[in-house]
Design an enzyme around this catalytic site. Structure first.
Site, PDB file in Angstrom:
ATOM      1  N   ASN A 179      -3.178   6.727   5.828  1.00 30.88           N
ATOM      2  CA  ASN A 179      -2.443   5.777   6.670  1.00 30.88           C
ATOM      3  C   ASN A 179      -0.942   5.974   6.531  1.00 30.88           C
ATOM      4  O   ASN A 179      -0.167   5.578   7.407  1.00 30.88           O
ATOM      5  CB  ASN A 179      -2.822   4.343   6.278  1.00 30.88           C
ATOM      6  CG  ASN A 179      -2.356   3.321   7.294  1.00 30.88           C
ATOM      7  OD1 ASN A 179      -2.647   3.437   8.475  1.00 30.88           O
ATOM      8  ND2 ASN A 179      -1.631   2.319   6.835  1.00 30.88           N
ATOM      9  N   LYS A 203       0.823  -1.220   0.000  1.00 29.72           N
ATOM     10  CA  LYS A 203       0.000   0.000   0.000  1.00 29.72           C
ATOM     11  C   LYS A 203       0.851   1.261   0.000  1.00 29.72           C
ATOM     12  O   LYS A 203       0.585   2.206  -0.753  1.00 29.72           O
ATOM     13  CB  LYS A 203      -0.910   0.030   1.236  1.00 29.72           C
ATOM     14  CG  LYS A 203      -1.933  -1.063   1.318  1.00 29.72           C
ATOM     15  CD  LYS A 203      -2.875  -0.871   2.495  1.00 29.72           C
ATOM     16  CE  LYS A 203      -2.187  -0.934   3.847  1.00 29.72           C
ATOM     17  NZ  LYS A 203      -1.616  -2.265   4.145  1.00 29.72           N
ATOM     18  N   HIS A 219      -3.825  -9.374  10.276  1.00 34.95           N
ATOM     19  CA  HIS A 219      -4.742  -8.806  11.282  1.00 34.95           C
ATOM     20  C   HIS A 219      -5.830  -9.789  11.690  1.00 34.95           C
ATOM     21  O   HIS A 219      -6.951  -9.387  12.030  1.00 34.95           O
ATOM     22  CB  HIS A 219      -5.387  -7.510  10.762  1.00 34.95           C
ATOM     23  CG  HIS A 219      -4.400  -6.443  10.421  1.00 34.95           C
ATOM     24  ND1 HIS A 219      -3.507  -5.929  11.341  1.00 34.95           N
ATOM     25  CD2 HIS A 219      -4.147  -5.796   9.254  1.00 34.95           C
ATOM     26  CE1 HIS A 219      -2.754  -5.007  10.757  1.00 34.95           C
ATOM     27  NE2 HIS A 219      -3.117  -4.911   9.500  1.00 34.95           N
TER      28      HIS A 219
END
Length: 424
Positions: A143, A120, A189
């Protein structure tokens, strides 16, 4: 929502929470900032001086938020906490920091977003560079780097390029991402999500508010991302590392590798990728995704190539630090999950002997694939910090291969330095 005079609870006093509090203050809201750390450790003295009420030292799960007009949740705070669930049951709107900030974007601003498990940050930074080369005056953050809430307090931009984590996407309801990309989806996650379907649903929210005329970009080699874009109202494009294959159904076109670079087959355009900052097949995929978004945002071919040529890469992501006595030192410390490490290993050709320094916090993904990917390439592993204390099941006093063919590699932790079998 008109925020003037409204009471707002901000949960989490990290970068996003502090930026959200500043934005809320600028809009005339009355802000209470909650965090589990003691108030004197929040770094929010300036906010307190401006009237923000600090509630430090409170466990955010059981805390009673009362009946604020709005709750703004930082990305690291799970939306399933009982305090948040109770607020929602009482009819209190629950926004993520991105949702809050996006409602203050200037009219006509172009929003480009990138998500995925890995890649990302590199893709977002490269997309920003391509947009800059094309004169789109981008803000690059989310982010990555600066929170969007801080950006909207600055002079308006034409384009906002955002890295969006699954945590941020959970808190987005109405944000229209005009050009959105999902790079890949692999286990990560899983300490927060109820399996891969739950994780994928969070990522797929990037397409939720798109409209006809917008663009959705997905990894045509990844079945998860192809499913995510089903039903999207945007025009759909893909990228692939397998040249010559027909585009999957539903995609209007794909980008695919060529000698020394890649091409946008649907547009007849070819680009070269010679930058060391973009080494490895995964970075070729990142470059294709960024180029697809920038191309559809209006950046022309010459500017796209200029941006690719000049991209310096990001720190800690296959960053070449130095070559000393014939040995290259590469910093890839942003590889924070098993698949990211696998991707980094694949960027080096067979025959190169690597020493891998690994450790940190495990997230529930199995390590066995790392063992398989290391055969014939990784000479040894140094394990450090929290996950580094997890020892293999059997140890041997030698570095040699066992009679069964198992590889023996050197392991380091806070308590030992010995040759161990990588056998998780």
């Amino acid at each position: 929502m008109d925020l003037g005079g409204r009471t707002v609870s901000v949960l989490g006093a990290g970068r996003s929470g502090l930026a959200a509090s500043e934005l809320l203050l600028s809009r005339g809201a009355r802000v209470t900032l909650w965090d589990e750390r003691p108030a004197d450790q929040l770094g929010a003295v300036a906010l307190a001086a401006r009237g923000v009420v600090l509630r430090g030292g409170s466990a955010l799960g059981p805390v009673d938020l009362g009946r604020p007009d709005l709750v703004v949740v930082s990305p690291g705070v799970p939306l399933r906490l009982p305090s948040i669930v109770r607020a929602r049951e009482h009819g209190v709107p629950i926004w993520g920091e991105i949702e809050l900030a996006a409602r203050s974007l200037p009219p006509g601003a172009l929003v480009l977003g990138v998500t995925g498990t890995n890649g990302k940050s590199t893709t977002t930074a490269l997309l920003g560079a391509l947009c800059q080369a094309g004169g789109l005056d981008p803000f690059v953050g989310g982010n990555l780097g600066t929170p969007l809430s801080r950006a909207v307090l600055e002079p308006p931009r034409r384009t906002y390029v955002l890295e969006l984590s699954s945590f941020q996407l959970e808190g987005m309801d109405s944000v229209r991402v005009h050009g959105a990309a999902v790079l890949n989806l692999t286990p990560d996650h899983l300490d927060r999500y109820d399996g891969m379907d739950d994780y994928a649903a969070a990522k797929a929210r990037i397409f939720r508010s798109q409209e006809p005329g917008d663009v959705a970009v997905v990894n045509a080699d990844d079945s998860w991302t192809l499913r995510m874009v089903d039903g999207a109202r945007a025009s759909r494009f893909g990228f692939t590392l397998r040249p010559g294959l027909p585009a999957p159904a539903g995609l209007a076109g794909t980008a695919e590798p060529t000698e020394g670079g890649f091409q946008l087959g649907f547009a007849g355009l070819r680009f070269r990728v010679g930058s060391r900052a973009l080494r490895g097949g995964h970075n070729l995929a990142n470059a294709m995704a960024a180029t697809l978004l920038a191309f559809h945002a209006g950046v022309g071919p010459e500017a796209l190539q200029s941006g690719l040529d000049g991209f310096p890469g990001l720190p800690h992501r296959l960053e070449s630090i130095r070559t000393l006595e014939g040995v290259e030192w590469v910093n890839d410390s942003k590889a924070t999950n098993v698949d990211a490490v696998l991707t980094a290993l694949a960027a080096f050709p067979p025959g190169q002997r690597l020493w891998l320094i690994a450790g940190g916090k495990g997230k529930g993904a199995p390590y066995r694939r790392l063992v398989e990917a290391s055969v014939g390439k990784v000479a040894g592993v140094l394990t450090v910090r929290r996950a580094g204390t997890r020892h293999p099941r059997r140890c041997s006093p030698t570095d040699a291969a066992s009679p069964s063919g198992s590889r023996w590699i050197r392991c380091c932790s806070a308590r030992c330095w010995r040759s161990c079998r990588w056998d998780w």
